[in-house]
Scaffold this motif. Structure first.
Motif, PDB file in Angstrom:
ATOM      1  N   GLY A  40       3.039  -0.910  -8.463  1.00 34.78           N
ATOM      2  CA  GLY A  40       2.590   0.488  -8.394  1.00 34.78           C
ATOM      3  C   GLY A  40       2.766   0.981  -7.255  1.00 34.78           C
ATOM      4  O   GLY A  40       3.334   0.538  -6.396  1.00 34.78           O
ATOM      5  N   CYS A  41       2.467   2.359  -6.939  1.00 29.12           N
ATOM      6  CA  CYS A  41       2.623   2.835  -5.604  1.00 29.12           C
ATOM      7  C   CYS A  41       1.667   4.067  -5.442  1.00 29.12           C
ATOM      8  O   CYS A  41       1.641   4.929  -6.172  1.00 29.12           O
ATOM      9  CB  CYS A  41       4.021   3.276  -5.379  1.00 29.12           C
ATOM     10  N   LEU A  42       0.728   3.948  -4.254  1.00 25.22           N
ATOM     11  CA  LEU A  42       0.026   4.955  -3.874  1.00 25.22           C
ATOM     12  C   LEU A  42       0.580   6.320  -3.065  1.00 25.22           C
ATOM     13  O   LEU A  42      -0.035   7.129  -2.969  1.00 25.22           O
ATOM     14  CB  LEU A  42      -1.105   4.566  -2.941  1.00 25.22           C
ATOM     15  N   ASN A  43       1.836   6.075  -2.916  1.00 22.86           N
ATOM     16  CA  ASN A  43       2.550   7.135  -2.013  1.00 22.86           C
ATOM     17  C   ASN A  43       1.937   7.229  -0.700  1.00 22.86           C
ATOM     18  O   ASN A  43       2.060   8.177  -0.067  1.00 22.86           O
ATOM     19  CB  ASN A  43       2.675   8.113  -2.962  1.00 22.86           C
ATOM     20  N   CYS A  44       1.493   6.100  -0.287  1.00 20.79           N
ATOM     21  CA  CYS A  44       0.355   6.191   0.960  1.00 20.79           C
ATOM     22  C   CYS A  44       1.322   6.266   2.455  1.00 20.79           C
ATOM     23  O   CYS A  44       1.076   6.601   3.264  1.00 20.79           O
ATOM     24  CB  CYS A  44      -0.442   4.941   1.089  1.00 20.79           C
ATOM     25  N   GLY A  45       2.583   5.561   2.161  1.00 24.38           N
ATOM     26  CA  GLY A  45       3.676   5.881   3.472  1.00 24.38           C
ATOM     27  C   GLY A  45       3.411   4.700   4.323  1.00 24.38           C
ATOM     28  O   GLY A  45       3.924   4.583   5.347  1.00 24.38           O
ATOM     29  N   ILE A  46       2.377   3.809   4.160  1.00 28.57           N
ATOM     30  CA  ILE A  46       2.246   2.682   5.210  1.00 28.57           C
ATOM     31  C   ILE A  46       3.554   1.855   5.302  1.00 28.57           C
ATOM     32  O   ILE A  46       3.945   1.494   6.595  1.00 28.57           O
ATOM     33  CB  ILE A  46       1.038   1.797   4.772  1.00 28.57           C
ATOM     34  N   CYS A  47       4.097   1.713   4.361  1.00 26.99           N
ATOM     35  CA  CYS A  47       5.406   0.811   4.383  1.00 26.99           C
ATOM     36  C   CYS A  47       6.638   1.717   5.441  1.00 26.99           C
ATOM     37  O   CYS A  47       6.992   0.960   6.054  1.00 26.99           O
ATOM     38  CB  CYS A  47       6.138   0.568   3.083  1.00 26.99           C
ATOM     39  N   THR A  48       6.613   2.849   5.117  1.00 30.88           N
ATOM     40  CA  THR A  48       7.371   3.705   5.781  1.00 30.88           C
ATOM     41  C   THR A  48       7.071   3.860   7.478  1.00 30.88           C
ATOM     42  O   THR A  48       7.851   3.673   8.244  1.00 30.88           O
ATOM     43  CB  THR A  48       7.699   5.046   5.447  1.00 30.88           C
ATOM     44  N   PRO A  61      11.250   3.328   2.898  1.00 31.13           N
ATOM     45  CA  PRO A  61      10.913   2.501   1.717  1.00 31.13           C
ATOM     46  C   PRO A  61       9.955   3.043   0.932  1.00 31.13           C
ATOM     47  O   PRO A  61       9.659   2.789  -0.301  1.00 31.13           O
ATOM     48  CB  PRO A  61      10.056   1.052   2.470  1.00 31.13           C
ATOM     49  N   ARG A  62       9.087   3.939   1.323  1.00 32.71           N
ATOM     50  CA  ARG A  62       8.243   4.767   0.319  1.00 32.71           C
ATOM     51  C   ARG A  62       8.995   5.540  -0.790  1.00 32.71           C
ATOM     52  O   ARG A  62       8.560   5.285  -1.949  1.00 32.71           O
ATOM     53  CB  ARG A  62       7.464   5.561   1.013  1.00 32.71           C
ATOM     54  N   GLU A  63      10.137   5.980  -0.244  1.00 28.19           N
ATOM     55  CA  GLU A  63      11.025   6.814  -1.198  1.00 28.19           C
ATOM     56  C   GLU A  63      11.503   5.864  -2.265  1.00 28.19           C
ATOM     57  O   GLU A  63      11.522   6.102  -3.510  1.00 28.19           O
ATOM     58  CB  GLU A  63      12.113   7.409  -0.373  1.00 28.19           C
ATOM     59  N   ILE A  64      11.963   4.711  -1.796  1.00 26.94           N
ATOM     60  CA  ILE A  64      12.736   3.813  -2.730  1.00 26.94           C
ATOM     61  C   ILE A  64      11.649   3.339  -3.787  1.00 26.94           C
ATOM     62  O   ILE A  64      12.153   3.396  -5.036  1.00 26.94           O
ATOM     63  CB  ILE A  64      13.227   2.436  -1.893  1.00 26.94           C
ATOM     64  N   VAL A  65      10.511   2.881  -3.272  1.00 20.52           N
ATOM     65  CA  VAL A  65       9.645   2.522  -4.259  1.00 20.52           C
ATOM     66  C   VAL A  65       9.200   3.586  -5.261  1.00 20.52           C
ATOM     67  O   VAL A  65       8.797   3.153  -6.599  1.00 20.52           O
ATOM     68  CB  VAL A  65       8.347   2.003  -3.458  1.00 20.52           C
ATOM     69  N   GLN A  66       8.902   5.022  -4.683  1.00 20.18           N
ATOM     70  CA  GLN A  66       8.498   6.027  -5.788  1.00 20.18           C
ATOM     71  C   GLN A  66       9.757   6.193  -6.637  1.00 20.18           C
ATOM     72  O   GLN A  66       9.382   6.645  -7.754  1.00 20.18           O
ATOM     73  CB  GLN A  66       8.439   7.290  -4.809  1.00 20.18           C
ATOM     74  N   ARG A  96       2.308  -5.128   4.471  1.00 12.46           N
ATOM     75  CA  ARG A  96       1.217  -4.173   4.679  1.00 12.46           C
ATOM     76  C   ARG A  96       0.938  -3.579   3.437  1.00 12.46           C
ATOM     77  O   ARG A  96      -0.078  -2.689   3.467  1.00 12.46           O
ATOM     78  CB  ARG A  96       1.948  -3.057   5.663  1.00 12.46           C
ATOM     79  N   CYS A  97       1.553  -3.725   2.321  1.00 11.10           N
ATOM     80  CA  CYS A  97       1.429  -2.545   1.382  1.00 11.10           C
ATOM     81  C   CYS A  97       0.356  -3.296   0.492  1.00 11.10           C
ATOM     82  O   CYS A  97      -0.054  -4.227   0.070  1.00 11.10           O
ATOM     83  CB  CYS A  97       2.864  -2.747   0.190  1.00 11.10           C
ATOM     84  N   PRO A  98      -0.616  -1.873   0.353  1.00  8.11           N
ATOM     85  CA  PRO A  98      -1.949  -2.341  -0.333  1.00  8.11           C
ATOM     86  C   PRO A  98      -1.719  -2.768  -1.832  1.00  8.11           C
ATOM     87  O   PRO A  98      -2.722  -3.482  -2.336  1.00  8.11           O
ATOM     88  CB  PRO A  98      -2.612  -1.034  -0.146  1.00  8.11           C
ATOM     89  N   PHE A  99      -0.571  -2.582  -2.533  1.00  7.65           N
ATOM     90  CA  PHE A  99      -0.076  -2.989  -3.871  1.00  7.65           C
ATOM     91  C   PHE A  99       0.523  -4.045  -3.782  1.00  7.65           C
ATOM     92  O   PHE A  99       0.725  -4.643  -5.006  1.00  7.65           O
ATOM     93  CB  PHE A  99       0.562  -1.812  -4.330  1.00  7.65           C
ATOM     94  N   GLU A 100       0.588  -4.835  -2.646  1.00  7.94           N
ATOM     95  CA  GLU A 100       1.647  -5.900  -2.667  1.00  7.94           C
ATOM     96  C   GLU A 100       2.860  -5.817  -3.248  1.00  7.94           C
ATOM     97  O   GLU A 100       3.543  -6.838  -3.908  1.00  7.94           O
ATOM     98  CB  GLU A 100       1.019  -7.153  -3.257  1.00  7.94           C
ATOM     99  N   ASN A 101       3.327  -4.596  -2.980  1.00 11.86           N
ATOM    100  CA  ASN A 101       4.755  -4.376  -3.337  1.00 11.86           C
ATOM    101  C   ASN A 101       5.683  -4.989  -2.321  1.00 11.86           C
ATOM    102  O   ASN A 101       5.206  -5.223  -0.992  1.00 11.86           O
ATOM    103  CB  ASN A 101       5.395  -2.944  -3.359  1.00 11.86           C
ATOM    104  N   SER A 102       6.819  -5.206  -2.662  1.00 16.95           N
ATOM    105  CA  SER A 102       7.754  -5.603  -1.622  1.00 16.95           C
ATOM    106  C   SER A 102       9.122  -4.600  -1.482  1.00 16.95           C
ATOM    107  O   SER A 102      10.081  -5.006  -2.285  1.00 16.95           O
ATOM    108  CB  SER A 102       8.436  -7.058  -1.659  1.00 16.95           C
ATOM    109  N   PRO A 103       8.856  -3.407  -0.795  1.00 20.17           N
ATOM    110  CA  PRO A 103      10.167  -2.659  -0.859  1.00 20.17           C
ATOM    111  C   PRO A 103      11.503  -3.362  -0.326  1.00 20.17           C
ATOM    112  O   PRO A 103      12.376  -2.946  -0.736  1.00 20.17           O
ATOM    113  CB  PRO A 103       9.601  -1.426   0.102  1.00 20.17           C
ATOM    114  N   GLY A 104      11.206  -3.880   0.648  1.00 13.60           N
ATOM    115  CA  GLY A 104      12.504  -5.006   0.971  1.00 13.60           C
ATOM    116  C   GLY A 104      13.104  -5.835   0.052  1.00 13.60           C
ATOM    117  O   GLY A 104      14.283  -5.936  -0.208  1.00 13.60           O
TER     118      GLY A 104
HETATM  119  S1  SF4 Z   1       4.786   0.845  -1.454  1.00 10.37           S
HETATM  120 FE1  SF4 Z   1       3.050   0.366  -1.008  1.00 10.37          FE
HETATM  121  S2  SF4 Z   1       2.914   0.877   1.194  1.00 10.37           S
HETATM  122 FE2  SF4 Z   1       4.459   2.052   0.397  1.00 10.37          FE
HETATM  123  S3  SF4 Z   1       3.756   4.086  -0.254  1.00 10.37           S
HETATM  124 FE3  SF4 Z   1       4.028   2.809  -1.895  1.00 10.37          FE
HETATM  125  S4  SF4 Z   1       1.604   1.686  -2.072  1.00 10.37           S
HETATM  126 FE4  SF4 Z   1       2.074   2.653  -0.007  1.00 10.37          FE
END
Ligand code: SF4
Ligand code: SF4
Length: 245
Positions: A40-48, A61-66, A96-104
């Motif tokens: 999932g993704c909150l679009n919070c931008g913490i990853c970026t 990375p936020r853009e990639i996940v989105q 750091r991702c609150p959703f435990e995603n791994s953009p990397g």
């Molecule tokens: S991948 Fe995680 S940290 Fe990055 S924008 Fe989405 S929810 Fe936030």
């Protein structure tokens, strides 16, 4: 209704059919670890905010996940032409991702798929590493100090000259016979080399190599064939010796 088509800025290919975009995304989504890397993704931008590459490149990375989460096929394909190669694979984002995603991790999957599809971006990025790959396959080692030069590693940027200085001392300290082959320093035995070839074949690494660099694949195939012959000869000699005993 006509499907939208996008351009491929690196290869100059004028249009990418919708079917191709779907095929590329399907390869990403069906990757064995895809579901493990995105939830999932909150679009919070913490990853970026914590991503070192985002500070230096046109990359987020936020853009990639989105793009992946919203299944934006055109955007995904577009990101695979350049942006995905900016990731340093440090995995700060994953921590750091609150959703435990791994953009990397998602970028890694996209890179694999870019290679599988023989995208120009993959060929361009991997080209400077062809010498390293040949070295690994032919000797089992990665680099000899004499190989680390500005010319061989343009992707290291201008600061590679700073690395040059201590390397000059290191090179002087290494005996001449080991400069080019490292045979004496870190010899990899024949059995291990042959086992590695089997692993690379079975896991599709060599198919990927053929896709991105056919010339290197041909050279590597010759090296492998020679080593396999050597290994077969060694086995036959052992059998003969056993028979004599
Ligand atoms: S991948 Fe995680 S940290 Fe990055 S924008 Fe989405 S929810 Fe936030
Ligand atoms: S793994 Fe890639 S995307 Fe994640 S923080 Fe490191 S450089 Fe950025």
């Amino acid at each position: 209704m006509a499907h939208p088509q996008i351009s491929d800025p690196v290869s100059g290919t004028p249009q990418v059919p919708r079917a191709k975009l779907e095929e590329v995304f399907e390869d990403i989504r069906s990757h064995s670890v895809y579901d493990h890397e995105i939830h999932g993704c909150l679009n919070c931008g913490i990853c970026t905010a914590t991503c070192p590459s985002a500070h230096y490149y046109d990359y987020s990375p936020r853009e990639i996940v989105q793009l992946l989460w919203t299944e934006n096929l055109e955007g995904i394909y577009d990101a695979m032409q350049e942006k995905i190669w900016a990731c340093a694979q440090c995995y700060t984002c994953a921590a750091r991702c609150p959703f435990e995603n791994s953009p990397g991790g998602l970028v890694m999957i996209m890179r694999e798929v870019a290679i599988k599809h023989g995208m120009e971006s993959a060929k361009e990025v991997l080209r400077p590493f062809s010498r390293v790959l040949l070295k690994v396959i032919s000797t089992g080692n990665q680099l000899a100090p004499n190989m680390i030069t500005k010319e061989a590693f343009p992707d290291w940027g201008p600061n590679v000259s700073r690395i040059d200085a201590p390397l000059n001392i290191l090179r002087k300290a290494i005996p001449m016979p080991t400069m080019h082959t490292l045979d004496t320093a870190w010899e990899v035995n024949l059995k291990t080399s042959v086992e590695l070839y089997t692993i690379w074949e079975a896991t599709g690494v060599l198919d990927q190599l053929e896709t991105v660099d056919e010339n290197l694949f041909d050279v590597v195939s010759d090296v492998m064939e020679e080593k396999r012959e050597e290994w077969e000869e060694w086995l036959e000699e052992q059998e003969d010796e056993d028979d004599e005993d």
